[in-house]
Design an enzyme around this catalytic site. Sequence first.
Site, PDB file in Angstrom:
ATOM      1  N   ASN A   1      69.523  67.098   0.325  1.00 21.81           N
ATOM      2  CA  ASN A   1      69.050  68.475   0.314  1.00 21.81           C
ATOM      3  C   ASN A   1      70.187  69.319  -0.239  1.00 21.81           C
ATOM      4  OD1 ASN A   1      68.016  70.980   0.746  1.00 21.81           O
ATOM      5  ND2 ASN A   1      67.615  70.705   2.939  1.00 21.81           N
TER       6      ASN A   1
ATOM      7  N   ASN B   1      61.553  73.993  21.237  1.00 19.81           N
ATOM      8  CA  ASN B   1      62.499  74.181  22.341  1.00 19.81           C
ATOM      9  C   ASN B   1      62.282  75.394  23.217  1.00 19.81           C
ATOM     10  OD1 ASN B   1      64.262  71.953  21.590  1.00 19.81           O
ATOM     11  ND2 ASN B   1      64.759  73.187  19.799  1.00 19.81           N
TER      12      ASN B   1
ATOM     13  N   GLU C   1      61.683  66.249   8.941  1.00 20.91           N
ATOM     14  CA  GLU C   1      61.456  66.363   7.496  1.00 20.91           C
ATOM     15  C   GLU C   1      62.136  65.229   6.732  1.00 20.91           C
ATOM     16  OE1 GLU C   1      61.333  70.884   6.392  1.00 20.91           O
ATOM     17  OE2 GLU C   1      62.410  70.630   8.273  1.00 20.91           O
TER      18      GLU C   1
ATOM     19  N   ARG D   1      67.721  82.207  20.803  1.00 20.43           N
ATOM     20  CA  ARG D   1      68.343  82.049  22.135  1.00 20.43           C
ATOM     21  C   ARG D   1      69.090  83.315  22.528  1.00 20.43           C
ATOM     22  NH1 ARG D   1      70.597  76.363  20.324  1.00 20.43           N
ATOM     23  NH2 ARG D   1      70.629  77.651  18.468  1.00 20.43           N
TER      24      ARG D   1
ATOM     25  N   ARG E   1      64.930  66.852  -1.570  1.00 25.65           N
ATOM     26  CA  ARG E   1      64.096  67.956  -1.111  1.00 25.65           C
ATOM     27  C   ARG E   1      64.128  69.041  -2.185  1.00 25.65           C
ATOM     28  NH1 ARG E   1      64.289  71.241   4.560  1.00 25.65           N
ATOM     29  NH2 ARG E   1      62.446  72.449   4.065  1.00 25.65           N
TER      30      ARG E   1
ATOM     31  N   HIS F   1      57.480  74.840   3.725  1.00 24.09           N
ATOM     32  CA  HIS F   1      57.594  73.995   4.930  1.00 24.09           C
ATOM     33  C   HIS F   1      56.567  72.864   4.886  1.00 24.09           C
ATOM     34  CE1 HIS F   1      59.271  77.533   7.530  1.00 24.09           C
ATOM     35  NE2 HIS F   1      60.267  76.818   7.043  1.00 24.09           N
TER      36      HIS F   1
ATOM     37  N   ARG G   1      63.962  87.249   7.702  1.00 26.33           N
ATOM     38  CA  ARG G   1      62.936  87.693   6.740  1.00 26.33           C
ATOM     39  C   ARG G   1      61.896  88.551   7.455  1.00 26.33           C
ATOM     40  NH1 ARG G   1      61.978  81.856   5.054  1.00 26.33           N
ATOM     41  NH2 ARG G   1      63.777  81.388   3.762  1.00 26.33           N
TER      42      ARG G   1
ATOM     43  N   ASP H   1      69.239  84.686  15.968  1.00 31.74           N
ATOM     44  CA  ASP H   1      69.102  83.482  16.789  1.00 31.74           C
ATOM     45  C   ASP H   1      68.251  83.769  18.022  1.00 31.74           C
ATOM     46  OD1 ASP H   1      69.862  81.494  18.933  1.00 31.74           O
ATOM     47  OD2 ASP H   1      70.972  80.680  17.228  1.00 31.74           O
TER      48      ASP H   1
ATOM     49  N   HIS I   1      55.189  75.997  12.669  1.00 35.23           N
ATOM     50  CA  HIS I   1      56.606  75.676  12.450  1.00 35.23           C
ATOM     51  C   HIS I   1      57.393  76.968  12.692  1.00 35.23           C
ATOM     52  CE1 HIS I   1      60.030  73.592  10.376  1.00 35.23           C
ATOM     53  NE2 HIS I   1      60.419  74.853  10.387  1.00 35.23           N
TER      54      HIS I   1
ATOM     55  N   GLY J   1      59.710  76.472  18.115  1.00 31.26           N
ATOM     56  CA  GLY J   1      58.471  75.833  18.568  1.00 31.26           C
ATOM     57  C   GLY J   1      58.710  74.634  19.471  1.00 31.26           C
TER      58      GLY J   1
ATOM     59  N   GLY K   1      62.810  74.700  15.464  1.00 36.34           N
ATOM     60  CA  GLY K   1      63.794  75.006  16.513  1.00 36.34           C
ATOM     61  C   GLY K   1      63.222  75.812  17.663  1.00 36.34           C
TER      62      GLY K   1
HETATM   63  P1  AMP Z   1      65.432  75.900  12.958  1.00 37.52           P
HETATM   64  O1  AMP Z   1      65.512  76.849  11.788  1.00 37.52           O
HETATM   65  O2  AMP Z   1      64.157  75.122  12.991  1.00 37.52           O
HETATM   66  O3  AMP Z   1      66.652  75.048  13.096  1.00 37.52           O
HETATM   67  O4  AMP Z   1      65.383  76.815  14.283  1.00 37.52           O
HETATM   68  C1  AMP Z   1      66.412  77.681  14.617  1.00 37.52           C
HETATM   69  C2  AMP Z   1      65.927  78.624  15.694  1.00 37.52           C
HETATM   70  O5  AMP Z   1      65.547  77.861  16.857  1.00 37.52           O
HETATM   71  C3  AMP Z   1      66.978  79.624  16.169  1.00 37.52           C
HETATM   72  O6  AMP Z   1      66.400  80.905  16.296  1.00 37.52           O
HETATM   73  C4  AMP Z   1      67.359  79.087  17.538  1.00 37.52           C
HETATM   74  O7  AMP Z   1      67.779  80.098  18.393  1.00 37.52           O
HETATM   75  C5  AMP Z   1      66.038  78.506  18.015  1.00 37.52           C
HETATM   76  N1  AMP Z   1      66.243  77.599  19.137  1.00 37.52           N
HETATM   77  C6  AMP Z   1      66.833  76.393  19.156  1.00 37.52           C
HETATM   78  N2  AMP Z   1      66.902  75.907  20.426  1.00 37.52           N
HETATM   79  C7  AMP Z   1      66.336  76.845  21.233  1.00 37.52           C
HETATM   80  C8  AMP Z   1      66.092  76.968  22.629  1.00 37.52           C
HETATM   81  N3  AMP Z   1      66.448  76.003  23.464  1.00 37.52           N
HETATM   82  N4  AMP Z   1      65.497  78.092  23.079  1.00 37.52           N
HETATM   83  C9  AMP Z   1      65.143  79.076  22.241  1.00 37.52           C
HETATM   84  N5  AMP Z   1      65.328  79.011  20.914  1.00 37.52           N
HETATM   85  C10 AMP Z   1      65.913  77.934  20.403  1.00 37.52           C
END
Ligand code: AMP
Length: 401
Positions: free
Chosen positions: A9, A335, A385, A285, A92, A181, A242, A283, A209, A333, A331
């Site tokens: 990638n 977690n 992926e 979290r 990719r 995606h 975005r 983020d 996603h 969806g 991330g």
């Molecule tokens: P991705 O782009 O698929 O890697 O997802 C990144 C996003 O997933 C970020 O906003 C992270 O804060 C969120 N994320 C990852 N782990 C958790 C978690 N345990 N709780 C809430 N959000 C999470």
Amino acid sequence: MGKIILILNSGSSSLKYELMQMPERKRLGKGLVERIGTSMGKITQTCGEKKVSYEMPFPDHKVAMNEALKLMSDKDSGIIKDTSEIKAVGHRVLHGGSKCIESMLVTDDVIKHIEEAVAWGPLHNPPNLIGIREAQKRLPGVPQVAVFDTAFHHTMPPHVYMYPLPKEYYKKYGIRRYGFHGTSHKFVSKRTAEILKKDPKDLNMITCHLGNGSSLAAVKGGKVFDTSMGLTPLEGLMMGTRCGDIDPAILPYLAKHGFTAAELDNIMNKKSGLLGISCLTNDMRDIEDAAEKGNKDAQLALDMFVYRVKKYLGSYMAALGKTDVIVFTGGIGENDGISRRMICENMESLGIVLDLDKNEGLRGTEAVISKPESKILVMTVPTNEELQIALDVYEIVFEGK
Ligand code: AMP
């Protein structure tokens, strides 16, 4: 004996790689080159317990690819003994335009199509092409396969993929909805059917996603009917940075205030979404932590994110007529129980009854999170992926599909 596949990638300033043995689906190791094109970069590689990381300048992708191939076949810290063990490469590629509607062996024609699609993927397609050319040079004779983020969505019908703009712009400029995606939506929808021991043809599902980039896909009988991203990944949901859907008239209005097209593009892609509203972070979290502590902007960002997913979910349920499964991945969806709970809240009359105990704290596993009485099954299925790319490469190169 399995075949070792290199998955690449190649991004604007990074190069991610992974080695996988197929058809065993065995992940051998992976690496990341960061900050290509700056004065000091970094390469990190993990292979089981072995982890190496060091800094060095990577003036361009050539140097990055060279170092990655050297490190993955290093005598002490390598993943493989020699690069001659690599039997195929999967790349990719962000945008396949309208000609690349499935994963394809790289030929001069395919390279031409990827070049033509640079207009719609200006940040990704050029580095994707560099990755392909470098891999061709350094691994001569090894089959290269391009796997497009847009390809899985090519089954959208015209009334779904067209924009209500003057029709000539479709022919003249290729303006239509493509969706992104695709590799993730493909993997997750197939995996969901596998878990449920059903033929994808017999299932209508909505794959969500949700990550830093987010999109939904309505997958009808195994084929994408609609997806939330469009000509570019900017359309649709609110994302990490975005904006997703906004009134298009905002753009000429801001232009009157002196913003240039390039500035508007940058604002909508890099300064909006969760970051723009929370004034804090992209983020999830950190957004949830801040909201929990009473930060009103973070709470608004979370509420907006969730509301916009809910609206798309409802519209895709209407578009599908009958929905069997809703799947969360990415991330957020996979977690984030809080977002999943908020998205599914008050949807009982639409047939969605979440099992709050099961949902709470569930992370990164394949699970059903709806109650038995829920008419629509709600699941979490972690995306993969890289594995989908390896599966496509294996099918094309070694099974001749
Ligand atoms: P991705 O782009 O698929 O890697 O997802 C990144 C996003 O997933 C970020 O906003 C992270 O804060 C969120 N994320 C990852 N782990 C958790 C978690 N345990 N709780 C809430 N959000 C999470």
